[in-house]
Design an enzyme around this catalytic site. Structure first.
Site: not given
Ligand SMILES: NC(=O)c1ccc[n+]([C@@H]2O[C@H](COP(=O)([O-])OP(=O)(O)OC[C@H]3O[C@@H](n4cnc5c(N)ncnc54)[C@H](OP(=O)(O)O)[C@@H]3O)[C@@H](O)[C@H]2O)c1
Length: 268
Positions: A144, A157, A161, A192
């Site tokens: 991130s 968080y 990261k 998301t």
């Molecule tokens: N969205 C943002 O603004 C943003 C910005 C920077 C970085 N990121 C990073 O991008 C990555 C994906 O985030 P996203 O925005 O796509 O979030 P999201 O929509 O909440 O998706 C997260 C995914 O991870 C799975 N997950 C969460 N905890 C888990 C666990 N303990 N075991 C297995 N699966 C797990 C969730 O599925 P289940 O709940 O079904 O397990 C879901 O498929 C993350 O690492 C996040 O830190 C996101």
């Protein structure tokens, strides 16, 4: 390095049931990679797997929590049985928590670190012996922008990261001799359901959240970075600008962040 072809690459993606992980699975399915998708929620995971199959990919799933050693064992067993090895590991599953550090607790800090650092580290350690040496294999860690510039009320968080970034850097150098790449992707705000699945929410953020990029755009940029053998990718230019500003003017960025110091603390 010449362009990495993704067709038939044996690929594990954690957190593939929604968001960036699901969009990465779809982008890779269009390139006909072989996929093993992981998440806790069976139904959305199967839906994502079905959508990837419709695009022509072969797809398997493992339902489970990546912080459980038993889930990681299942992933390794699936890889061994189906493919005997793995070319790409995408450590994408991640969680956050919002609120002032002083009002948070040990369980929150430990959970965020478990999901965002310890699980990807241990899954990687487990799968590394199954990765071919040469220029085909890569570990892709989804970090991130906050791993470069921590933000208030996101302390757990940001710390997780930043640790993921440091670990990725060390691993990249360690694995260079084996020809295994390590790509760190550092998205900024992405539209998301991430913020609906916080481990804990002890305060509203005191700033207006910036409009994020669509996850499909972020995923496509990460997949292109894998194809190009890049070491880092910043899918969001605003996030990239913050990293550069923080490097050049750390005091000014600190000052800007401190303006929010009263905000999420009110009502303490
Ligand atoms: N969205 C943002 O603004 C943003 C910005 C920077 C970085 N990121 C990073 O991008 C990555 C994906 O985030 P996203 O925005 O796509 O979030 P999201 O929509 O909440 O998706 C997260 C995914 O991870 C799975 N997950 C969460 N905890 C888990 C666990 N303990 N075991 C297995 N699966 C797990 C969730 O599925 P289940 O709940 O079904 O397990 C879901 O498929 C993350 O690492 C996040 O830190 C996101």
């Amino acid at each position: 390095m010449s362009r990495r072809l993704l067709q038939d690459r044996r690929t594990v993606i954690t957190g593939a049931s929604r968001g960036i992980g699901r969009e990465m699975a779809l982008a890779l399915a269009r390139r006909r990679t072989r996929l093993l998708l992981v998440a806790r929620s069976a139904e959305p995971l199967e839906t994502a797997a079905g959508e990837c199959r419709d695009l022509g990919a072969t797809v398997d799933t493992v339902t489970g929590d990546v912080t459980d050693a038993s889930t990681r064992d299942l992933i390794r067993d699936s890889v061994v049985q189906r493919w005997s090895g793995v070319d790409l590991l995408v450590n994408n599953a991640g969680v956050s928590a919002h609120g002032p550090f002083a009002r948070s607790d040990e369980a929150t800090l430990r959970r965020v670190m478990e999901v965002n650092l310890f699980a990807p580290a241990e899954l990687t350690r487990m799968l590394l012996p199954l990765m071919p040496h040469g220029d085909a294999a890569a570990i892709v860690n989804i970090g991130s922008i906050l791993g470069y510039r921590a933000a208030p009320f996101n302390s757990e968080y940001s710390a997780s990261k930043a640790a993921l970034r440091a670990w990725s850097e060390a691993l990249r150098a360690e694995l260079a001799g084996a020809g295994i790449d390590v790509l760190l992707a550092s998205p900024g705000t992405t539209d998301t359901e991430f913020f609906d699945h916080l481990v804990a929410k002890r305060a509203e953020m005191p700033w207006k959240s910036a409009k994020g990029l669509p996850p499909a755009v972020v995923a496509e940029q990460i997949v292109r970075a894998i194809e190009r053998g890049r070491r880092e990718v910043f899918p969001n230019w605003r996030g990239r600008a913050l990293v550069v500003a923080n490097r050049l003017f750390p005091g000014a960025v600190d000052g800007w962040m401190k303006r929010y110091s009263g905000g999420a603390n009110s009502g303490r």
